[in-house]
Write a protein that holds these residues in place. Structure first.
Motif, PDB file in Angstrom:
ATOM      1  N   VAL A   1       0.838  -1.212   0.000  1.00  0.00           N
ATOM      2  CA  VAL A   1       0.000   0.000   0.000  1.00  0.00           C
ATOM      3  C   VAL A   1       0.874   1.263   0.000  1.00  0.00           C
ATOM      4  N   CYS A   2       2.019   1.196   0.698  1.00  0.00           N
ATOM      5  CA  CYS A   2       2.896   2.364   0.783  1.00  0.00           C
ATOM      6  C   CYS A   2       3.659   2.635  -0.518  1.00  0.00           C
ATOM      7  N   GLY A   3       3.618   1.685  -1.464  1.00  0.00           N
ATOM      8  CA  GLY A   3       4.309   1.907  -2.749  1.00  0.00           C
ATOM      9  C   GLY A   3       5.583   1.093  -2.886  1.00  0.00           C
ATOM     10  N   HIS A   4       6.082   0.526  -1.775  1.00  0.00           N
ATOM     11  CA  HIS A   4       7.287  -0.298  -1.862  1.00  0.00           C
ATOM     12  C   HIS A   4       6.952  -1.656  -2.488  1.00  0.00           C
ATOM     13  N   VAL A   5       7.917  -2.195  -3.215  1.00  0.00           N
ATOM     14  CA  VAL A   5       7.669  -3.468  -3.904  1.00  0.00           C
ATOM     15  C   VAL A   5       8.617  -4.539  -3.380  1.00  0.00           C
TER      16      VAL A   5
ATOM     17  N   PRO B   1       9.053  -3.265   5.343  1.00  0.00           N
ATOM     18  CA  PRO B   1      10.418  -3.238   5.880  1.00  0.00           C
ATOM     19  C   PRO B   1      11.153  -1.939   5.586  1.00  0.00           C
ATOM     20  N   TYR B   2      10.510  -1.034   4.783  1.00  0.00           N
ATOM     21  CA  TYR B   2      11.194   0.210   4.418  1.00  0.00           C
ATOM     22  C   TYR B   2      10.657   1.449   5.113  1.00  0.00           C
ATOM     23  N   CYS B   3       9.290   1.558   5.151  1.00  0.00           N
ATOM     24  CA  CYS B   3       8.811   2.875   5.609  1.00  0.00           C
ATOM     25  C   CYS B   3       8.488   3.049   7.115  1.00  0.00           C
ATOM     26  N   PRO B   4       8.100   2.308   7.920  1.00  0.00           N
ATOM     27  CA  PRO B   4       7.422   1.017   7.891  1.00  0.00           C
ATOM     28  C   PRO B   4       5.937   1.148   8.183  1.00  0.00           C
TER      29      PRO B   4
END
Ligand SMILES: [Zn+2]
Length: 390
Positions: free
Chosen positions: A352-356, A374-377
């Protein structure tokens, strides 16, 4: 490629041998027929021939001659046999027979795959303009060819064969029907077709000058974009009397522009109809030809080291295959978490946040019914992740 050249050389040599043999055989037969005719004449003319002492000698000589020529031709024919079988050896020497060991059952395991394969072959022939071959394949393979699917290929080929015969009208009519899309694609195809028609008129000389001038009105609609080109075309009028072939515009008279317009039409028609210019079969075949030597080399290494498991994973090759830039179509995606290239079974998913990330990574990260990027989180439901297609 080298294998093909070597085989072709041997085949060419064989063709020369066949031609020489054919020529020699005809000459020998002609010579023998003449000889027999002459003998026949002699017998008819010589009333006393039957009683002549020489009759046996003459006939025996003729017989001997026929026999010796027959033997000569037959031994030459035997030589041809050995040359033909040499071609087989050349093929064995120059081509890797290992390719024959490809298991078609593994590649095309069921009826659905067979149908797709036949469809690709059929589509290839439609694209090539070999409509009758395509239709025979469709009939033999029992393919249900939808008329709607078939029509663009048939139409495109009709238009291209028209252009090959210097007929621009069908192509212009097609452009008029697809003007909006062509405009979106910034295509100058319609202008080029009118230009060709104009050139055909003006090169007919002063008698057609008036028609060319009248036709030039078609350029009006293209003036904002093709201003410079139109000015050049108008310049042709200055040289109508002396002939365009002696003018700075002589390049326009080359027949090459007809070959170019066929390519331009094919290119633009494919873009408008959403098809690739090269058939998928041609593309796959040429990519396969490039990849095959490396794959055969790795196959023999694997067999020698007895680690056949390395080839068992269908989705992944044990080595990187470098294809030409024109064969690069699809971007690959490597999961930033698992550092693995994604596959059909493990596709990339957009959170949903755009990370793939890959599906396997997502499954591993799920805790309860939630997953934390794991990136934004951002915390989200794993069901909201959407598959990404490259
Ligand atoms: Zn994120």
């Amino acid at each position: 490629m080298e294998g093909c050249i070597n085989t072709e050389k041997d085949v060419d040599k064989l063709i020369i041998k066949f031609d020489t043999y054919k020529k020699q055989t005809f000459q020998t037969f002609e010579h023998l027929v003449q000889h027999i005719e002459k003998l026949k004449e002699d017998i008819q003319n010589e009333a006393d021939f039957q009683n002549s002492k020489s009759q046996h000698t003459v006939i025996a000589q003729a017989n001997k001659k026929l026999k010796s020529h027959g033997q000569k031709l037959s031994s030459q024919h035997k030589d041809l046999h050995s040359s033909v079988s040499r071609i087989g050896k050349t093929v064995d020497r120059n081509f890797d027979m290992e390719c024959g060991s490809i298991n078609m059952h593994e590649i095309l395991p069921d009826h659905a795959h067979h149908t797709l394969f036949n469809q690709a072959i059929c589509e290839h022939f439609y694209r090539q303009g070999s409509v009758s071959i395509a239709e025979s394949i469709a009939k033999d393979a029992n393919l249900q060819i939808n008329d709607k699917w078939r029509q663009p290929f048939v139409e495109m080929n009709d238009i291209i064969s028209g252009l090959q015969n210097k007929m621009v009208e069908p192509a212009l009519e097609w452009c008029a029907r697809n003007r909006e899309q062509l405009h979106k694609e910034k295509s100058d195809l319609e202008f080029k077709l009118h230009r060709l028609k104009f050139i055909e008129l003006i090169k007919k000389g002063p008698s057609h000058q008036h028609f060319a001038l009248q036709y030039s009105r078609h350029f009006q609609q293209f003036a904002p974009v093709q201003c410079k080109e139109i000015q050049q075309l108008m310049g042709c009028f200055l040289f109508v009397k002396q002939g365009l072939s002696n003018s700075p515009y002589c390049d326009m008279l080359s027949d090459d522009i007809w070959a170019e317009i066929c390519m331009d039409f094919l290119h633009d028609a494919c873009r408008v109809t959403g098809m690739s210019v090269d058939s998928p079969l041609t593309t796959s075949f040429s990519a396969g030809c490039q990849a095959l030597p490396a794959l055969l080399a790795i196959k023999s290494v694997i067999e020698q080291r007895q680690c056949s498991g390395a080839l068992s994973n269908n989705d992944e090759l044990p080595i990187d295959i470098d294809l030409d830039a024109c064969q690069h179509y699809h971007s690959v995606f490597a999961c930033p978490i698992l550092r693995q290239q994604t596959t059909v079974k493990n596709p990339p998913l957009r959170l949903v946040c755009g990370h793939v990330i890959s599906r396997d990574a997502l499954t591993k990260l799920v805790s309860g019914s939630k997953v934390k990027c794991p990136y934004c989180p951002v915390e989200q439901s794993p069901n909201d992740a959407k598959e990404v297609f490259f």
